[in-house]
Enzyme design. Structure first.
Site, short mmCIF file in Angstrom:
data_model
loop_
_atom_site.label_atom_id
_atom_site.label_comp_id
_atom_site.label_asym_id
_atom_site.label_seq_id
_atom_site.Cartn_x
_atom_site.Cartn_y
_atom_site.Cartn_z
N HIS A 122 -8.66 4.43 -6.07
CA HIS A 122 -8.12 4.51 -4.71
C HIS A 122 -8.45 3.25 -3.93
CE1 HIS A 122 -7.04 6.90 -0.99
NE2 HIS A 122 -7.78 5.94 -0.45
N GLU A 123 -9.71 2.88 -3.96
CA GLU A 123 -10.14 1.70 -3.20
C GLU A 123 -9.56 0.42 -3.81
OE1 GLU A 123 -12.45 1.78 -0.56
OE2 GLU A 123 -12.94 3.90 -0.61
N HIS A 172 -5.99 -0.14 -2.75
CA HIS A 172 -5.89 -0.64 -1.38
C HIS A 172 -5.96 -2.17 -1.37
CE1 HIS A 172 -5.63 2.81 1.16
NE2 HIS A 172 -6.79 3.32 0.81
N HIS A 196 -2.24 4.40 2.22
CA HIS A 196 -2.31 5.84 1.97
C HIS A 196 -0.92 6.43 1.79
CE1 HIS A 196 -6.54 6.19 3.91
NE2 HIS A 196 -6.63 6.13 2.59
N CYS A 197 -0.81 7.33 0.84
CA CYS A 197 0.48 7.96 0.54
C CYS A 197 0.68 9.17 1.44
CB CYS A 197 0.51 8.38 -0.92
SG CYS A 197 2.09 9.11 -1.42
N CYS A 206 -1.11 12.84 -4.18
CA CYS A 206 -1.29 11.59 -4.92
C CYS A 206 -2.73 11.12 -4.77
CB CYS A 206 -0.30 10.57 -4.35
SG CYS A 206 -0.45 8.87 -4.94
N CYS A 241 1.77 8.98 -7.56
CA CYS A 241 3.11 9.52 -7.37
C CYS A 241 4.14 8.44 -7.70
CB CYS A 241 3.26 9.99 -5.93
SG CYS A 241 3.43 8.64 -4.73
N CYS A 260 3.88 5.22 -5.28
CA CYS A 260 2.71 4.36 -5.48
C CYS A 260 2.68 3.76 -6.87
CB CYS A 260 1.44 5.15 -5.20
SG CYS A 260 1.32 5.74 -3.49
#
Length: 316
Positions: free
Chosen positions: A233-234, A237, A243-244, A249, A268, A271
């Site tokens: 996640h990070e 970025h 953010h989705c 997701c 998803c 992304c």
């Protein structure tokens, strides 16, 4: 530019209007035109596939109930100014900060390095553990509620900006210490500077031991799964992927453990297309490699999901 990820702040949030999940038409539009892509890529980015769930309505304490976010379509991502890997800056670096214990290298750190490399698609290198936090000049405080030490995340970002290797696309620090970005904040899971391509995130609140539960060896699978989630996640970025707000997701924002645990490990269609356009990969090969990782780590549900997606893409 600074981003703060997954946190509680005193007096948090400014979501003046309730969030309403986008409908199918909006989700399809967010993926963008795929008609000119190869058949496997069109199948991989199929927004109508039953394998992808719409983003759920947020509960009162969830991210989208407290943070107003407009979302980021693939088209918006394509034209935005963002960091891109190139022939020189092509490696991801992970720097462990603090005491990870004697078994962490084999049971946590190396699997995280492997997962980053497989998931993102760029070589990932693990730097040596830097456990002398005092000498690094990082500001600390004792959290009033937990009575545990916290590290000031902005100090860590300043440190990382000076340590980013020349061949590094980004440098991410990981720590088992709790973080806070500002005296007004309760805690933060992570923070990053997109401009400087550095970030830091904490595993502290992902380990049940932080709240008085069993220690890490007894919860290895849970801690590793949560760590894998926050790592990718990070990292994404850092590529400018926000953010989705379209699907359930891994890139959904998260305010608390229950919300982050409920999110899937996969990307998803929106992304996934952003990452593929930036890094370049063959979807089936990527899913097959991820399936091998999930099998070795005992992540049965996600292993089954990537197998299903791989099979459907192959049929197209």
């Amino acid at each position: 530019m600074f981003l703060v990820f997954g946190a509680w702040v005193f007096g948090q949030g400014d979501a003046s209007e309730p969030f309403t999940p986008p409908d199918e038409k909006a989700r399809v539009a967010a993926v963008g035109n795929t008609a000119y892509l190869t058949s496997p890529l069109r199948a991989a980015f199929d927004a109508r596939s039953e394998d992808f769930s719409p983003v759920p309505y947020p509960g009162s304490s969830d991210w989208l109930a407290n943070h107003k976010e407009a979302g980021q379509t693939f088209t918006q991502y394509s034209v935005a100014r963002r960091n891109r890997p190139d022939a020189t800056r092509k490696n991801l670096y992970i720097l462990p900060l603090g005491d990870f214990g004697p078994d962490a290298a084999e049971s946590l750190l190396e699997p995280l390095r492997e997962y980053s490399e497989t998931y993102v698609g760029l070589p990932t290198k693990l730097l040596g553990v830097d456990d002398d936090l005092k000498s690094l000049g990082i500001t600390t405080r004792i959290h009033k509620g937990t009575q545990k030490r916290q590290l000031l995340s902005t100090d860590i970002l300043n440190l990382l900006g000076k340590r980013l290797p020349r061949d590094g696309f980004c440098l991410l620090a990981i720590t088992t210490e709790d973080l806070y970005p500002d005296p007004r904040w309760n805690f933060v899971f992570g923070q990053a500077s997109l401009q400087n391509r550095v970030g830091v995130f904490s595993f502290a609140r992902y380990d049940p031991a932080f709240f008085g539960g069993h220690t890490f060896p007894d919860n290895r699978k849970l801690v590793l799964r949560r760590s894998c989630d926050v790592l990718v996640h990070e990292t994404l970025h850092m590529f400018g992927i926000r953010h989705c707000t379209y699907f359930h997701c891994i890139m959904n924002g998260s305010n608390h453990l229950e919300e982050s645990d409920a999110a899937p490990m996969h990307l998803c269609p929106v992304c996934l297309r952003k990452l593929q356009a930036t890094v370049g990969f063959e979807p089936v090969g990527r899913y097959d490699k991820l399936g091998g990782f999930y099998r070795r780590q005992g992540f049965e549900e996600e292993e089954a999901w990537v197998k299903k997606r791989s099979s459907k893409i192959n049929k197209r």
